[in-house]
Design an enzyme around this catalytic site. Sequence first.
Site, PDB file in Angstrom:
ATOM      1  N   ASP A  69      63.742  -8.231 -10.169  1.00 53.57           N
ATOM      2  CA  ASP A  69      63.510  -7.508 -11.421  1.00 53.57           C
ATOM      3  C   ASP A  69      62.998  -6.102 -11.127  1.00 53.57           C
ATOM      4  O   ASP A  69      62.354  -5.877 -10.108  1.00 53.57           O
ATOM      5  CB  ASP A  69      62.438  -8.232 -12.261  1.00 53.57           C
ATOM      6  CG  ASP A  69      62.868  -9.638 -12.661  1.00 53.57           C
ATOM      7  OD1 ASP A  69      64.086  -9.870 -12.780  1.00 53.57           O
ATOM      8  OD2 ASP A  69      61.989 -10.498 -12.846  1.00 53.57           O
ATOM      9  N   SER A  70      63.249  -5.175 -12.061  1.00 52.94           N
ATOM     10  CA  SER A  70      62.783  -3.786 -11.889  1.00 52.94           C
ATOM     11  C   SER A  70      61.291  -3.721 -11.602  1.00 52.94           C
ATOM     12  O   SER A  70      60.841  -2.950 -10.757  1.00 52.94           O
ATOM     13  CB  SER A  70      63.071  -2.966 -13.148  1.00 52.94           C
ATOM     14  OG  SER A  70      64.454  -2.934 -13.385  1.00 52.94           O
TER      15      SER A  70
END
Length: 281
Positions: A69-70
Amino acid sequence: REGGGALGEVADRLFSLSGLFAVYKPKGPTSASVLNRLKQRLLAEAGVQTNGNKRKKQILKIGHGGTLDSAATGVLVVGIGKGTKMLRAILAGSKKYTAIGRLGKATDTLDATGKVTEEKPYDKITKGDLENVLQKFTGDIMQVPPLYSALKKDGQRLSSLIKRGEAVEAKPARPVRVYSLSLQHFQPPLFTLDVECGGGFYVRSLVSDIGKELSTCASVQELTRTKQGPFTLEEHALYEDKWTIDEIARSLEHCMSLLPGEPSHKKFKTEDPGETAVSCE
Protein backbone atom coordinates in the site's frame (compact mmCIF):
# COMPACT_ATOMS: atom_id res chain seq x y z
CA ARG A 1 26.30 -1.68 -31.61
CA GLU A 2 24.83 1.66 -30.61
CA GLY A 3 26.37 3.94 -27.99
CA GLY A 4 30.04 3.06 -28.29
CA GLY A 5 32.66 3.67 -25.61
CA ALA A 6 32.25 3.65 -21.83
CA LEU A 7 28.54 4.52 -21.81
CA GLY A 8 27.82 1.67 -24.21
CA GLU A 9 29.54 -0.73 -21.81
CA VAL A 10 27.51 0.60 -18.87
CA ALA A 11 24.29 0.13 -20.86
CA ASP A 12 25.32 -3.41 -21.85
CA ARG A 13 26.03 -4.16 -18.22
CA LEU A 14 22.60 -2.85 -17.19
CA PHE A 15 20.83 -4.99 -19.80
CA SER A 16 22.79 -8.06 -18.69
CA LEU A 17 21.52 -7.83 -15.08
CA SER A 18 19.24 -10.75 -14.29
CA GLY A 19 17.58 -12.11 -11.17
CA LEU A 20 15.81 -10.96 -8.02
CA PHE A 21 16.79 -8.32 -5.46
CA ALA A 22 14.94 -6.18 -2.92
CA VAL A 23 14.49 -2.42 -2.50
CA TYR A 24 13.11 -0.33 0.36
CA LYS A 25 9.73 1.22 -0.37
CA PRO A 26 9.20 4.47 1.57
CA LYS A 27 5.87 5.80 2.82
CA GLY A 28 3.88 7.77 0.23
CA PRO A 29 4.52 6.56 -3.31
CA THR A 30 2.79 3.54 -4.84
CA SER A 31 4.81 0.38 -5.46
CA ALA A 32 4.53 1.05 -9.22
CA SER A 33 5.97 4.56 -8.90
CA VAL A 34 8.89 3.26 -6.79
CA LEU A 35 9.63 0.77 -9.58
CA ASN A 36 9.39 3.53 -12.20
CA ARG A 37 11.81 5.71 -10.25
CA LEU A 38 14.25 2.79 -10.00
CA LYS A 39 13.99 2.14 -13.74
CA GLN A 40 14.53 5.81 -14.66
CA ARG A 41 17.53 5.99 -12.32
CA LEU A 42 19.19 2.94 -13.93
CA LEU A 43 18.48 4.04 -17.52
CA ALA A 44 19.86 7.51 -16.76
CA GLU A 45 23.05 6.03 -15.26
CA ALA A 46 23.49 3.91 -18.40
CA GLY A 47 22.91 6.95 -20.62
CA VAL A 48 19.93 5.32 -22.33
CA GLN A 49 17.45 7.74 -23.88
CA THR A 50 13.94 6.60 -23.03
CA ASN A 51 12.00 9.13 -25.11
CA GLY A 52 13.85 8.87 -28.44
CA ASN A 53 14.17 5.79 -30.65
CA LYS A 54 17.64 5.04 -29.35
CA ARG A 55 17.92 1.48 -28.00
CA LYS A 56 14.15 1.02 -28.40
CA LYS A 57 14.79 -2.65 -29.12
CA GLN A 58 16.42 -3.07 -25.72
CA ILE A 59 13.73 -2.40 -23.16
CA LEU A 60 14.69 -2.89 -19.53
CA LYS A 61 12.56 -5.72 -18.16
CA ILE A 62 11.70 -5.02 -14.55
CA GLY A 63 8.79 -5.92 -12.25
CA HIS A 64 7.92 -6.25 -8.56
CA GLY A 65 6.73 -9.23 -6.55
CA GLY A 66 3.71 -7.93 -4.65
CA THR A 67 2.16 -4.49 -4.11
CA LEU A 68 2.65 -2.62 -0.85
CA ASP A 69 0.00 0.00 0.00
CA SER A 70 1.08 3.62 -0.56
CA ALA A 71 1.12 4.24 3.20
CA ALA A 72 3.15 1.08 3.88
CA THR A 73 6.93 0.78 3.95
CA GLY A 74 9.42 -2.05 3.66
CA VAL A 75 10.67 -4.80 1.39
CA LEU A 76 9.67 -4.68 -2.27
CA VAL A 77 11.10 -7.60 -4.24
CA VAL A 78 12.20 -6.62 -7.75
CA GLY A 79 12.80 -8.90 -10.73
CA ILE A 80 15.11 -7.70 -13.49
CA GLY A 81 15.77 -9.40 -16.85
CA LYS A 82 14.93 -13.13 -16.61
CA GLY A 83 14.21 -12.56 -12.92
CA THR A 84 10.79 -11.15 -13.86
CA LYS A 85 9.69 -14.75 -14.58
CA MET A 86 10.49 -15.70 -10.97
CA LEU A 87 8.21 -13.10 -9.39
CA ARG A 88 5.13 -15.34 -9.44
CA ALA A 89 6.81 -17.75 -7.01
CA ILE A 90 7.77 -14.85 -4.73
CA LEU A 91 4.18 -13.56 -4.75
CA ALA A 92 2.92 -16.92 -3.51
CA GLY A 93 5.62 -17.27 -0.84
CA SER A 94 5.59 -16.14 2.77
CA LYS A 95 5.86 -12.54 3.95
CA LYS A 96 6.41 -10.92 7.35
CA TYR A 97 4.87 -7.66 8.53
CA THR A 98 4.95 -5.45 11.58
CA ALA A 99 1.65 -3.58 11.93
CA ILE A 100 0.56 -0.92 14.38
CA GLY A 101 -3.21 -1.04 14.81
CA ARG A 102 -5.47 1.55 16.41
CA LEU A 103 -8.51 0.44 18.41
CA GLY A 104 -11.74 2.42 18.41
CA LYS A 105 -11.54 3.88 14.89
CA ALA A 106 -12.63 2.34 11.57
CA THR A 107 -11.86 3.93 8.19
CA ASP A 108 -13.09 3.25 4.65
CA THR A 109 -9.57 2.18 3.56
CA LEU A 110 -8.95 0.20 6.80
CA ASP A 111 -5.83 2.33 7.40
CA ALA A 112 -4.86 5.86 8.50
CA THR A 113 -5.18 7.30 4.97
CA GLY A 114 -8.96 6.87 4.86
CA LYS A 115 -12.04 8.67 6.16
CA VAL A 116 -13.23 7.66 9.64
CA THR A 117 -16.46 5.67 9.23
CA GLU A 118 -17.04 4.55 12.82
CA GLU A 119 -15.80 5.19 16.36
CA LYS A 120 -16.39 2.83 19.29
CA PRO A 121 -15.17 2.59 22.89
CA TYR A 122 -12.21 0.30 23.57
CA ASP A 123 -11.41 1.05 27.24
CA LYS A 124 -12.56 -2.39 28.47
CA ILE A 125 -10.17 -4.30 26.20
CA THR A 126 -7.19 -5.90 27.96
CA LYS A 127 -3.94 -7.27 26.61
CA GLY A 128 -5.26 -10.76 27.42
CA ASP A 129 -8.42 -10.16 25.33
CA LEU A 130 -6.30 -9.19 22.36
CA GLU A 131 -3.95 -12.18 22.73
CA ASN A 132 -6.88 -14.59 22.97
CA VAL A 133 -8.47 -13.21 19.79
CA LEU A 134 -5.24 -13.65 17.81
CA GLN A 135 -5.56 -17.44 18.04
CA LYS A 136 -8.71 -17.24 15.89
CA PHE A 137 -6.70 -15.60 13.11
CA THR A 138 -3.83 -18.10 13.02
CA GLY A 139 -3.59 -21.00 10.57
CA ASP A 140 -5.85 -21.42 7.52
CA ILE A 141 -8.58 -18.78 7.72
CA MET A 142 -11.10 -17.07 5.44
CA GLN A 143 -10.59 -13.37 4.74
CA VAL A 144 -12.52 -10.71 2.84
CA PRO A 145 -10.05 -8.44 0.96
CA PRO A 146 -10.40 -4.66 1.50
CA LEU A 147 -12.45 -2.66 -1.02
CA TYR A 148 -9.53 -0.26 -1.40
CA SER A 149 -7.00 -2.67 -2.87
CA ALA A 150 -5.03 -3.56 -5.98
CA LEU A 151 -7.58 -6.29 -6.77
CA LYS A 152 -9.41 -5.77 -10.04
CA LYS A 153 -12.97 -5.92 -11.34
CA ASP A 154 -13.37 -6.08 -15.12
CA GLY A 155 -9.69 -5.16 -15.48
CA GLN A 156 -9.90 -2.06 -13.28
CA ARG A 157 -8.55 -1.64 -9.75
CA LEU A 158 -11.28 -1.62 -7.07
CA SER A 159 -9.65 1.43 -5.44
CA SER A 160 -9.86 3.39 -8.74
CA LEU A 161 -13.53 2.46 -9.21
CA ILE A 162 -14.39 3.60 -5.66
CA LYS A 163 -12.56 6.91 -6.09
CA ARG A 164 -14.67 7.55 -9.21
CA GLY A 165 -17.77 7.06 -7.07
CA GLU A 166 -18.81 3.74 -8.57
CA ALA A 167 -20.54 1.16 -6.39
CA VAL A 168 -18.22 -1.74 -5.68
CA GLU A 169 -19.29 -4.94 -3.96
CA ALA A 170 -16.97 -6.60 -1.50
CA LYS A 171 -15.05 -9.54 -2.96
CA PRO A 172 -16.05 -12.88 -1.44
CA ALA A 173 -14.03 -14.26 1.47
CA ARG A 174 -11.12 -16.39 0.31
CA PRO A 175 -8.77 -18.82 2.04
CA VAL A 176 -5.49 -17.34 3.31
CA ARG A 177 -2.76 -18.71 5.57
CA VAL A 178 -1.28 -17.16 8.71
CA TYR A 179 1.89 -18.94 9.83
CA SER A 180 2.36 -16.89 12.99
CA LEU A 181 0.72 -13.93 14.69
CA SER A 182 1.95 -12.34 17.91
CA LEU A 183 1.27 -9.24 19.98
CA GLN A 184 4.45 -7.20 20.52
CA HIS A 185 3.12 -4.10 22.33
CA PHE A 186 -0.20 -3.04 23.81
CA GLN A 187 -0.63 0.60 24.76
CA PRO A 188 -4.31 1.45 24.12
CA PRO A 189 -5.49 2.54 21.66
CA LEU A 190 -2.37 1.27 19.86
CA PHE A 191 -1.22 -2.33 19.52
CA THR A 192 1.69 -3.80 17.53
CA LEU A 193 1.49 -7.15 15.75
CA ASP A 194 4.07 -9.32 14.03
CA VAL A 195 2.48 -11.36 11.25
CA GLU A 196 3.87 -14.03 8.95
CA CYS A 197 1.43 -14.94 6.19
CA GLY A 198 1.11 -16.48 2.75
CA GLY A 199 0.15 -14.90 -0.58
CA GLY A 200 -3.03 -12.84 -1.05
CA PHE A 201 -3.22 -11.85 2.62
CA TYR A 202 -4.25 -8.33 3.72
CA VAL A 203 -2.99 -7.06 7.06
CA ARG A 204 -5.55 -4.23 6.89
CA SER A 205 -8.38 -6.80 6.78
CA LEU A 206 -6.79 -8.69 9.68
CA VAL A 207 -6.64 -5.59 11.91
CA SER A 208 -10.21 -4.63 11.00
CA ASP A 209 -11.45 -8.18 11.75
CA ILE A 210 -9.60 -8.22 15.10
CA GLY A 211 -11.41 -4.99 16.04
CA LYS A 212 -14.81 -6.53 15.20
CA GLU A 213 -13.98 -9.69 17.14
CA LEU A 214 -13.27 -7.49 20.20
CA SER A 215 -16.68 -5.77 19.78
CA THR A 216 -15.05 -2.49 18.82
CA CYS A 217 -13.36 -1.44 15.56
CA ALA A 218 -9.75 -1.03 14.47
CA SER A 219 -7.62 0.23 11.59
CA VAL A 220 -3.95 0.06 10.60
CA GLN A 221 -1.89 3.03 11.75
CA GLU A 222 1.46 1.92 10.29
CA LEU A 223 2.52 -1.08 8.25
CA THR A 224 6.01 -2.36 7.39
CA ARG A 225 6.88 -5.45 5.36
CA THR A 226 9.97 -6.81 7.11
CA LYS A 227 10.51 -9.91 4.96
CA GLN A 228 9.39 -11.37 1.64
CA GLY A 229 10.58 -14.81 0.64
CA PRO A 230 14.22 -14.99 1.80
CA PHE A 231 14.75 -11.21 1.57
CA THR A 232 14.70 -9.16 4.78
CA LEU A 233 14.39 -5.43 5.32
CA GLU A 234 17.52 -5.26 7.48
CA GLU A 235 19.85 -7.27 5.26
CA HIS A 236 18.70 -7.03 1.67
CA ALA A 237 16.52 -3.97 0.94
CA LEU A 238 18.45 -1.34 -1.07
CA TYR A 239 17.65 2.27 -0.12
CA GLU A 240 17.40 4.84 -2.91
CA ASP A 241 21.00 6.06 -2.52
CA LYS A 242 22.12 2.53 -3.49
CA TRP A 243 20.08 2.34 -6.70
CA THR A 244 23.12 2.04 -8.98
CA ILE A 245 24.08 -0.64 -11.49
CA ASP A 246 27.09 -1.70 -9.36
CA GLU A 247 25.11 -1.95 -6.12
CA ILE A 248 22.30 -3.90 -7.81
CA ALA A 249 24.81 -6.26 -9.44
CA ARG A 250 26.28 -6.95 -5.98
CA SER A 251 22.84 -7.34 -4.45
CA LEU A 252 21.73 -9.76 -7.19
CA GLU A 253 24.72 -11.96 -6.52
CA HIS A 254 23.92 -12.06 -2.81
CA CYS A 255 20.13 -12.41 -3.18
CA MET A 256 20.22 -15.13 -5.85
CA SER A 257 22.37 -17.29 -3.55
CA LEU A 258 19.49 -17.27 -1.01
CA LEU A 259 17.01 -18.89 -3.38
CA PRO A 260 16.53 -22.66 -3.42
CA GLY A 261 18.76 -24.28 -6.05
CA GLU A 262 16.08 -25.25 -8.54
CA PRO A 263 17.10 -25.92 -12.15
CA SER A 264 15.34 -22.71 -13.25
CA HIS A 265 17.78 -20.69 -11.11
CA LYS A 266 20.87 -22.39 -12.51
CA LYS A 267 21.17 -19.91 -15.35
CA PHE A 268 21.87 -17.18 -12.80
CA LYS A 269 24.76 -19.09 -11.25
CA THR A 270 28.30 -19.10 -12.62
CA GLU A 271 30.66 -22.08 -12.68
CA ASP A 272 33.22 -20.49 -10.39
CA PRO A 273 31.71 -19.49 -7.02
CA GLY A 274 34.31 -16.72 -6.84
CA GLU A 275 32.86 -15.00 -9.90
CA THR A 276 29.94 -12.64 -9.71
CA ALA A 277 26.56 -14.03 -10.65
CA VAL A 278 26.09 -11.12 -13.03
CA SER A 279 28.01 -10.77 -16.27
CA CYS A 280 30.09 -7.58 -16.31
CA GLU A 281 31.24 -7.78 -19.93
